[in-house]
Scaffold this active site. Structure first.
Site, PDB file in Angstrom:
ATOM      1  N   ASP A   1       9.374   3.079  -0.326  1.00 12.64           N
ATOM      2  CA  ASP A   1       8.313   3.717   0.453  1.00 12.64           C
ATOM      3  C   ASP A   1       8.553   3.352   1.909  1.00 12.64           C
ATOM      4  O   ASP A   1       8.176   2.275   2.371  1.00 12.64           O
ATOM      5  CB  ASP A   1       6.942   3.253  -0.033  1.00 12.64           C
ATOM      6  CG  ASP A   1       5.814   3.925   0.761  1.00 12.64           C
ATOM      7  OD1 ASP A   1       6.134   4.667   1.721  1.00 12.64           O
ATOM      8  OD2 ASP A   1       4.648   3.696   0.435  1.00 12.64           O
TER       9      ASP A   1
ATOM     10  N   LYS B   1       4.564   9.028   8.983  1.00 18.63           N
ATOM     11  CA  LYS B   1       4.365   8.444  10.308  1.00 18.63           C
ATOM     12  C   LYS B   1       5.356   8.967  11.352  1.00 18.63           C
ATOM     13  O   LYS B   1       5.166  10.053  11.876  1.00 18.63           O
ATOM     14  CB  LYS B   1       4.379   6.915  10.204  1.00 18.63           C
ATOM     15  CG  LYS B   1       3.220   6.437   9.274  1.00 18.63           C
ATOM     16  CD  LYS B   1       2.956   4.973   9.359  1.00 18.63           C
ATOM     17  CE  LYS B   1       2.020   4.482   8.279  1.00 18.63           C
ATOM     18  NZ  LYS B   1       0.635   4.418   8.636  1.00 18.63           N
TER      19      LYS B   1
ATOM     20  N   TYR C   1       0.859  -1.191   0.000  1.00 18.80           N
ATOM     21  CA  TYR C   1       0.000   0.000   0.000  1.00 18.80           C
ATOM     22  C   TYR C   1       0.888   1.232   0.000  1.00 18.80           C
ATOM     23  O   TYR C   1       1.827   1.325   0.797  1.00 18.80           O
ATOM     24  CB  TYR C   1      -0.895  -0.003   1.246  1.00 18.80           C
ATOM     25  CG  TYR C   1      -1.791   1.214   1.366  1.00 18.80           C
ATOM     26  CD1 TYR C   1      -2.830   1.422   0.467  1.00 18.80           C
ATOM     27  CD2 TYR C   1      -1.590   2.146   2.379  1.00 18.80           C
ATOM     28  CE1 TYR C   1      -3.650   2.540   0.569  1.00 18.80           C
ATOM     29  CE2 TYR C   1      -2.419   3.259   2.491  1.00 18.80           C
ATOM     30  CZ  TYR C   1      -3.442   3.447   1.586  1.00 18.80           C
ATOM     31  OH  TYR C   1      -4.258   4.556   1.695  1.00 18.80           O
TER      32      TYR C   1
HETATM   33  N1  PLP Z   1       2.889   4.231   2.306  1.00 11.76           N
HETATM   34  C1  PLP Z   1       2.872   3.298   3.263  1.00 11.76           C
HETATM   35  C2  PLP Z   1       3.897   2.226   3.281  1.00 11.76           C
HETATM   36  C3  PLP Z   1       1.871   3.335   4.237  1.00 11.76           C
HETATM   37  O1  PLP Z   1       1.827   2.404   5.189  1.00 11.76           O
HETATM   38  C4  PLP Z   1       0.909   4.362   4.197  1.00 11.76           C
HETATM   39  C5  PLP Z   1      -0.174   4.436   5.199  1.00 11.76           C
HETATM   40  O2  PLP Z   1      -0.387   3.584   5.999  1.00 11.76           O
HETATM   41  C6  PLP Z   1       0.985   5.314   3.174  1.00 11.76           C
HETATM   42  C7  PLP Z   1       1.996   5.229   2.249  1.00 11.76           C
HETATM   43  C8  PLP Z   1      -0.013   6.425   3.086  1.00 11.76           C
HETATM   44  O3  PLP Z   1       0.202   7.323   4.115  1.00 11.76           O
HETATM   45  P1  PLP Z   1      -0.995   8.291   4.598  1.00 11.76           P
HETATM   46  O4  PLP Z   1      -2.007   7.409   5.247  1.00 11.76           O
HETATM   47  O5  PLP Z   1      -0.313   9.247   5.527  1.00 11.76           O
HETATM   48  O6  PLP Z   1      -1.517   8.962   3.371  1.00 11.76           O
END
Ligand code: PLP
Length: 438
Positions: free
Chosen positions: A249, A277, A154
């Site tokens: 990511d 985060k 994700y």
């Molecule tokens: N990338 C990863 C690996 C994530 O776990 C998340 C959210 O859980 C995101 C991107 C998206 O972040 P946000 O929820 O702050 O938009």
């Protein structure tokens, strides 16, 4: 660190239920982000009132040891004094300016100290913005349109990422959500995590067209899945060979799987990195960054447009600075040790009870599946016993342990999860599993 709490009596959830009834009238599914609705485990979410350290309390005053920690950011625990002090001090001077502040520079330097490959960066307010913008830079820099991602990973909810493989590695993207134009989803290729041959086949089949490979270097959004030792180095090699950029990511793994994230832990240098985060310490902060020549393409130094009214918000920066300063390598190691103790304890409990189980951790991030063999991909994860997980989740909640309300989410520890909390958690989860497997 406080002493373990005895298992709770039957929970009264009157106030939570009343609030959720009102919430359902106001928000789709009663929530402001889907997984909060407990659809993955059934039942109804509790409404939280407050948090302190490793614990949260709901509006009916039930207490829980929290292994979700706002989905990862709270590496110091709830209401960490260092973060609250920084917020108080900063907000006295105003809450937002939309003008450069020294705080942005300080936080960026703290990031770069730990992640030297993030030579230049841009702060945004959510992980979704970070990945979406990193992809835009990759497309602009390579002049290519295709993106390669991994099934079960994700990367936020931007259109290009809401795509996964139907089946098989060579499947062209189909949208996972109505509203994502098929024409855009077709630009997203999906491979299986830990499947180097599959990645290579896709890159060959679409030679000269893939702008970037994006990966959660340790998957946290399909449950916890660690990379095989050769996987990330192979992605690095293949990206370079095929002229695609490698995007890690690290929204979830950054400052969690090692002080310098997965790039440090696995010794692989991505071209671009997305963060979120932990860098906001519980406030809305994310970032994308990496090679200077790539980031120099971002407006106003280059033509790739990306902007944000609240980007680099002083309160959010202050919380991030306080968090990263407190999260020394020694503290990181301490949390990682307790995370390993939790995972080892869980393995022991499952083994004694004869329940098929596999669990793993990296730094302060962990996960488990009710399945005997290790999980190497989302396809493996889907064969785990989700029904048992659901019963286990509710049995744990009833005993005051809040696990992520989905079989396909990682868990997190904080500096406030001391040895006493781990011991109390294992005792409760032992009883929860005994109840759940019957
Ligand atoms: N990338 C990863 C690996 C994530 O776990 C998340 C959210 O859980 C995101 C991107 C998206 O972040 P946000 O929820 O702050 O938009």
């Amino acid at each position: 660190m406080s002493a373990p709490v005895d298992a709770l009596p039957t929970r009264d959830t009157t106030q939570s239920r009343a609030l959720m009834a009102r919430a359902r009238e106001l928000f789709p599914g009663g929530v402001n982000s889907p997984v909060r609705a407990f659809r993955g485990v059934g039942g109804e979410p509790f409404v939280v009132a407050r948090g302190l350290g490793a614990r949260i309390w709901d509006v009916d005053d039930n207490e829980y040891l929290d292994y979700v920690l706002s989905w990862g950011p709270l590496v110091l625990g709830h209401a960490a004094p260092a973060v609250l002090d920084a917020l108080r001090e900063t907000m006295e001077r105003g809450t937002s300016f939309g003008i450069p502040t020294g705080l942005e520079i300080t936080l960026a330097e703290l990031v770069r100290e730990r992640m030297p490959h993030v030579e230049m960066l841009r702060f945004v307010s959510s992980g979704t913005e970070a990945t979406m913008s990193a992809l835009r830079v990759a497309r602009a820099a390579t002049g290519r349109d295709l993106l390669l991602k991994f099934d079960g990973c994700y990367h936020g909810h931007a259109d290009s990422f809401l795509v996964r493989a139907g089946s098989g590695v060579a499947t062209l993207g189909l949208p996972d959500s109505p509203g994502v134009p098929a024409a855009l989803a077709e630009l997203t290729l999906t491979a299986r995590f830990n499947d180097v041959d599959g990645v290579e086949a896709l890159l060959r089949a679409h030679a000269g067209r893939v702008a970037a490979i994006i990966v959660e270097p340790v998957v946290g959004n399909a449950g916890f899945i660690a990379p095989d030792p050769t996987f990330l180095p192979a992605l690095r090699r293949l990206s370079t060979e095929h002229g695609a950029l490698l995007i890690f990511d690290e929204v979830m793994t950054g400052f969690r799987v090692a002080p310098g994230g997965a790039a440090e832990r696995y010794g692989v240098r991505p071209d671009l990195t997305t963060l979120g985060k932990v860098i906001g310490g519980g406030l809305p902060v994310a970032a994308y960054g990496g090679r200077r020549d790539l980031m120099a393409r971002v407006a106003p130094s280059g033509p790739v447009y990306q902007a944000g009214t609240l980007s680099g918000n002083p309160l959010a920066m202050a919380a991030g600075i306080a968090t990263l300063r407190a999260l020394t390598p020694a503290l990181h190691d301490d949390i990682a040790r307790r995370t390993r103790a939790l995972v080892e304890g869980l393995r022991g409990i499952a083994a004694r009870q004869g329940v098929p189980f596999t669990a793993d951790s990296a730094g302060s991030m962990f996960g488990f599946f009710f399945r005997a063999e290790p999980v190497r991909s989302f396809r493996d994860a889907l064969t785990a016993d989700v029904e048992l997980f659901r019963r286990f989740f509710h049995a744990a909640l009833a005993r005051g342990v809040y696990l992520a309300p989905s079989a396909f989410e990682a868990g997190f520890l904080s500096a406030a999860h001391g040895d006493a909390e781990i011991a109390a958690t294992l005792e409760r989860l032992d009883a929860a599993l005994a109840e759940a497997r019957h």
